[in-house]
Design an enzyme around this catalytic site. Structure first.
Site, PDB file in Angstrom:
ATOM      1  N   ASP A 240      45.914  43.289  48.766  1.00 10.35           N
ATOM      2  CA  ASP A 240      46.117  44.841  48.867  1.00 10.35           C
ATOM      3  C   ASP A 240      46.141  45.108  50.318  1.00 10.35           C
ATOM      4  OD1 ASP A 240      46.617  45.717  46.216  1.00 10.35           O
ATOM      5  OD2 ASP A 240      44.489  46.304  46.188  1.00 10.35           O
ATOM      6  N   LYS A 243      48.070  48.289  51.557  1.00  7.79           N
ATOM      7  CA  LYS A 243      47.661  49.450  51.397  1.00  7.79           C
ATOM      8  C   LYS A 243      47.165  50.068  52.723  1.00  7.79           C
ATOM      9  CE  LYS A 243      45.727  49.387  46.732  1.00  7.79           C
ATOM     10  NZ  LYS A 243      44.769  49.566  45.925  1.00  7.79           N
ATOM     11  N   HIS A 268      53.008  49.209  48.110  1.00 11.06           N
ATOM     12  CA  HIS A 268      51.934  48.456  48.856  1.00 11.06           C
ATOM     13  C   HIS A 268      52.443  46.745  48.687  1.00 11.06           C
ATOM     14  CE1 HIS A 268      49.351  48.226  45.152  1.00 11.06           C
ATOM     15  NE2 HIS A 268      49.034  47.017  45.875  1.00 11.06           N
ATOM     16  N   HIS A 292      51.191  42.533  41.308  1.00 14.23           N
ATOM     17  CA  HIS A 292      51.416  43.458  40.326  1.00 14.23           C
ATOM     18  C   HIS A 292      52.396  43.376  39.434  1.00 14.23           C
ATOM     19  CE1 HIS A 292      48.184  46.123  41.347  1.00 14.23           C
ATOM     20  NE2 HIS A 292      48.595  46.132  42.643  1.00 14.23           N
ATOM     21  N   ASP A 324      41.944  39.952  39.869  1.00 12.19           N
ATOM     22  CA  ASP A 324      41.775  41.395  40.664  1.00 12.19           C
ATOM     23  C   ASP A 324      41.731  42.326  39.508  1.00 12.19           C
ATOM     24  OD1 ASP A 324      42.121  43.566  42.391  1.00 12.19           O
ATOM     25  OD2 ASP A 324      44.330  43.862  42.030  1.00 12.19           O
TER      26      ASP A 324
HETATM   27 FE   LIG Z   1      47.394  45.993  44.616  1.00 10.59          FE
HETATM   28 FE   LIG Z   2      42.114  44.688  44.540  1.00 13.04          FE
END
Ligand SMILES: [Fe+2]
Ligand SMILES: [Fe+2]
Length: 381
Positions: A240, A243, A268, A292, A324
């Protein structure tokens, strides 16, 4: 393809992932005119050779004036060699596969024969050594005894800088990771747990033929090895990092995101890939970009589907997706209470084949206890 053509086409290490293949190719060129190794009693042999020869810790290789490998020490064998390979009597470019590139090789030979360069040469090379592990090494080739104003022998001194290089890269990228955590709701322990879960899954896949990955070339896949396991145990944490480019009003919003906010949130992974573009291990970028994506092609940002090496979701990202989500389900988030271990596992298992790689979910089923142990031992409380 003939060996010769293969040799001429060689551009990089990846063309010669198999050392046996490399050695077969370069054997075509051997012109070994064997002369005796310099004896310690030989008064004309350089004191440098005598001094270095018995040092055990530095990999050393002795080349004759035709750049044929004539001797190497135990440290070189330990650093570089795979059982069953014989280097003595082969041309110098058997040492490292990047030497197989004809342009590189010609430049190297010209430098070693050039008095203006002092008959010496040095460079940094990347390759694979013992147990196929990637290494970075500094090579310094020094002229030894001269005959008719040209070196009679050369000594190649090899310094393994793999760990040093890794520590510099790690420190640089960890600073970025820490900066990204300052604004996200994720804790430092979340990323440590994701590293640990991911490494646990990867360890389970090691050496099994159905689990493959690639470094640079999707046509050149390999089985999960120690490099993969070590890398995912450090790089899953970066999933991540993108982000850092997401506004806090979205990251920390208490409640559902609207469509516009979701669109920004979904940037992100691409931002993460951008940040990690210069990371020397491509896995870093792949995890950030694809964590993702969903097995059935309904994820984001690119709707990748399945496990095809060219068009599918990279293995590292498929692993991190499970790690995750497992952790997110088990922890308190602004929008949800923590789920029990049982409920979390049931969700992961029921999403096999839709969200997650069904093969990896099978592996996960055997690792539930280990996941729970990691979750409890690195708890946020
Ligand atoms: Fe993510
Ligand atoms: Fe995470």
């Amino acid at each position: 393809m003939s060996d010769k053509v293969l040799l001429n086409n060689a551009k990089s290490f990846d063309d010669f992932d198999d050392e046996f293949e490399l050695l077969e190719v370069i054997d075509e060129e051997v012109t070994a005119e064997v002369k005796p190794l310099p004896a310690e009693s030989d008064s004309c042999i350089s004191s440098l050779w005598l001094e270095q020869k018995n040092r055990l810790e530095i990999p050393l290789v002795l080349l004759d004036s035709k750049l044929i490998i004539r001797w190497r020490n135990d440290a070189f064998r330990a650093f570089r060699e795979t059982e069953g390979l014989e280097y003595n009597g082969r041309p110098f470019h058997a040492l490292f596969s990047s030497f197989a590139d004809p342009v590189y090789r010609e430049n190297l030979i010209a430098t070693l024969k050039n008095p203006e360069s002092g008959y010496g040469w040095k460079d940094r090379v990347v390759g694979r050594g013992q147990e196929h592990r990637q290494f970075v090494a500094d090579i310094n080739i020094l002229p030894l005894e001269y005959k008719e104003k040209a070196p009679e022998w050369y000594l190649a001194v090899i310094t393994d800088v793999t760990e040093h290089q890794k520590s510099i890269i790690k420190a640089n990228f960890e600073s970025i990771l820490k900066a990204s955590l300052l604004k996200d709701e994720d804790t430092g322990n979340h990323i440590k747990r994701v590293n640990a879960y991911s490494q646990t899954i990867a360890s389970e896949l090691k050496g099994k033929y159905q689990w493959t990955y690639f470094v640079d070339n999707p046509d050149d896949t390999m089985l999960v090895d120690d490099d993969f396991i070590e890398n995912i145990g450090l790089l899953a944490a970066f999933h991540d990092v993108g982000k850092i480019g997401t506004p806090e009003s979205i990251l920390l919003k208490n409640g559902e995101l609207n469509d516009d906010e979701w669109a920004v949130m979904k940037e992100h992974p691409a931002n993460g890939a951008l940040i990690l573009d210069s990371h020397p291990v491509p896995m870093a970028k792949r995890i950030a970009r694809s964590h993702h994506e969903r097995w059935d092609g309904t994820g984001y940002p690119y709707s990748l589907e399945g496990d095809d090496p060219k068009w599918g979701i990279p293995l590292s990202a498929r692993i991190v997706a499970i790690a995750d989500v497992y952790d997110a389900l088990r922890t308190r988030r602004p929008y949800k209470e923590p789920f029990s271990e049982e409920k979390t596992c049931n969700i992961i298992i029921s999403d096999a084949g839709s969200h997650f790689d069904p093969g990896l979910v099978e592996v996960f089923k055997g690792l539930k206890e280990e996941f729970n142990r990691i979750f409890l031992s690195l708890s946020d409380d």
